[in-house]
Scaffold this active site. Sequence first.
Site, PDB file in Angstrom:
ATOM      1  N   CYS A  35      11.944   8.186  -4.583  1.00  0.00           N
ATOM      2  CA  CYS A  35      11.243   7.022  -4.036  1.00  0.00           C
ATOM      3  C   CYS A  35      12.197   5.948  -3.533  1.00  0.00           C
ATOM      4  CB  CYS A  35      10.289   6.470  -5.085  1.00  0.00           C
ATOM      5  SG  CYS A  35       9.137   7.750  -5.631  1.00  0.00           S
ATOM      6  N   HIS A  57       9.791  -3.146  -5.532  1.00  0.00           N
ATOM      7  CA  HIS A  57       9.397  -1.737  -5.568  1.00  0.00           C
ATOM      8  C   HIS A  57       7.935  -1.692  -6.020  1.00  0.00           C
ATOM      9  CE1 HIS A  57       9.948   2.517  -5.540  1.00  0.00           C
ATOM     10  NE2 HIS A  57       9.763   2.652  -6.829  1.00  0.00           N
ATOM     11  N   HIS A  65       1.861   3.932  -2.522  1.00  0.00           N
ATOM     12  CA  HIS A  65       3.266   4.300  -2.685  1.00  0.00           C
ATOM     13  C   HIS A  65       3.581   5.420  -1.699  1.00  0.00           C
ATOM     14  CE1 HIS A  65       7.142   5.069  -4.051  1.00  0.00           C
ATOM     15  NE2 HIS A  65       6.949   5.238  -5.346  1.00  0.00           N
TER      16      HIS A  65
END
Lengths: 427, 405
Positions: free
Chosen positions: A177, A317, A354
């Site tokens: 990620c 994030h 996400h």
Amino acid sequence: MTRHARDSKGRTVTVVTGIGIVTSLGEGKEDNWASLTAGQSGIHEITRFPTDSLRTTIAGTIDFLSPDPGTAPGRAKALATASVTEAIAQAGIGSPSAFPGPLYLAMPPAEVEWPARLEVYECARNGSPVTHAQMKRAAHDGAFQDMHSLFLFGQVGEYLAEKFGTRGQPISLSTACASGGTAIQLGVEAIRRGETDAALCVGTDASINAEALIRFSLLSALSTRNDPPHKAAKPFSKDRDGFVMAEASAALVLESYDAAKARGATILGVVRGCGERADDFHRTRSKPDGTPIIGAIRNALADADVTSEQIDYINAHGTSTPENDKMEYLSLSTVFGDQLAGTPISSNKSLVGHTLTAAGAVEAAFSLMTIGSGTIPPTINYDTPDPEMPLDVVPNTKRDAQVDIVLSNSFGFGGQNVCLVLSAEPA
Amino acid sequence: MADQEEEVWITGIGLVSSLGEGCEDHWRRMGNGARREPVIDATSFAPYPVHPLVKLDFAKQIPNRGDLRQMGQWQRLGVYAAGLALSDAGIAGNSAYLDKTDMIVAANGGERDIEVDDAILAEMSVRNDPEVFLNEALSTQLRPTLFLAQLPNLMAGNISIVHKVTGSSRTFMGEEMAGVSAAQTAIRKIRGGQSELCLIGGAYNAEREDMQLLFELGHYLWPDTYRPLWERHEHGGGIITGSLGAFLILEAKGHALSRGAKPYARIHDVLADRCNRKAGSAAENALAQFDLVRDRIEAGPLAVLSGSCGAEPVTSEECWFFKQLQDQGFDVAVRGVGSMLGHCVEAQFPAGLALAALATSKNRFFQPFAESDFEKPHEASLDHVLVTSWGHWRGEGLAVVEAVH
């Protein structure tokens, strides 16, 4: 002009001259920015495949581009093509089929997918069950060549390199990620070394299928608050319960400041510094003391030669998992101290979900648009603040503010942490 | 860019394959005077032969059983080879060095559970609601940890966890070229003053039904009794894959000297490019790359470690490239690494660099790996080795590994 050509460490300054974005909010910067700042979510019920017996039935799939073939790499190519086309057009660099620099591509792993596997199986099956051994024979005798190249890891990068005429061997990468951040960092490093005046940095991820969803589900990483879909991603809220998978691509055209100025390009912002740090604690959890994330943030600030006081806004994030948000808060509070409470921080993931390997690139793009527009996109679904993390998350509604320097965080499974410091064009 | 470029040294090698583990095993099995005996498993995946991994005690590099359980064979192999390289360079367990080691792993994905997959396919093929069945089956039959064992970037993640490499961690993907780009990026970072110490490499587990299927979908595998690389083209060519892990420590010369580390070899750059593989275009790339390194090589005997995969037409085109070098006055002595170790995809180029560094450090080249006009003996001293790796599908890479005599 020449006084800006080097940063405080004597290195070439790397600027951004083109941005392209496609997310579940829409295609293109304008649509995305309008929805993002209006607090509109791109998360919806999954219709791409049946969701029977799945715990999570929502995602930010992109269904308005219909690639052929309808596979993860097929979709990744379609999304990346859209974002790269937009970025190159804005930068006005090279020609649409000859980009004057290398390609750094953040992308998800590929593998032969179930429909393809079943197709080969049914070819191998001769009235009775068979195994992979017989499937290989069927493959040997069959006409499945397209499947081979389609499911190679190098395929998406090859396709983009050929289509946009980038130079040299494209680099496809994964830091989970944090991948999008790594793609940008590779471009910055190459420009600083003087290898190239321009680099095309792209993140693309379109890997939502049943197995991908189930894998994350089995790790208890996903939100199961399916109804209503747009309320599921709630970073920094007390009742957050996981992230929402989503698809996206973002492309950034990086250039050396001198080259961009020389051709009269509009400078959208500066990639002022990059920092990374690997975690050695656990495959899915951060070291409890936060030192690897703290190290990545500090490395980015040091690389950019800015102090935490100079950061006007943090693009978090902020995945909305209990673990990530806790560790991100702990690490930021260690670096920023008391000043953290007064620094606005928001999570684009509350709106677009996400986007995994694309997230770092998508969020760098949104960070630059925050700098350019003077508008901070909100963290939506912030109804029940987590008292353990007193933050100014720009709750639910956008905010106008002058933002010159942004810290953008990306943390991946496997302990790969990347932070970027982005800033306005040097005055 | 740094005003004065750093020289890049290879100061550590970790190599595990069908022939053994570590430099000395490989020198004994491949060096001058050795008997030419590749190790082949012709039965487990018949009719497809593979070069199987030598029997390893993984606990020697991965002592924690919990760590071992979290990994599949592919990740274990990479973590093992990375550990060998760190030990060989003398930095294993030394946190001062490991904290600043920048890692770039060339990765594929980890193993799937093939038995589960086969059972699911059997059921899907007779159901009228195969997608609904797939949801049920995967939700109940996939082990949560399997996903982590499959993720490409988790080989690097496991190297951080097991060996405490924490400077940075990147994973490159893209078959053969991932290994080429990993080496190139690390070398250029060191030369440009962006790093002093890098761990690069990769691993390939050939003993996998899923990876063999992927290759065979494109008709790439050699479905017959073992033959050396150069003897397959009359029958259409084909790849025999090999299990292998190859990692290198690349280090700034100044950094190596400061800690008293000895170099195997020096490496100035890696060149990498792509083309659409129209006939002749890969060789054109390679010739252009060779032009860029030619001034580092003296005419005369030229030792070459080829990463050729054995498939056609790419293997014949690489042979044509060697012929051009011959016409330019280089007396090429080629060794097709794949004949001895099999084709190891992402790990092929790191393995080529490792073997080249090993040979230059011995100042002797390898025995011929096959009967071929190109695989002639090379008795001259060894100042440099040309290393190639062309992708079976796309990409061309090349480097010169130079002796530090």
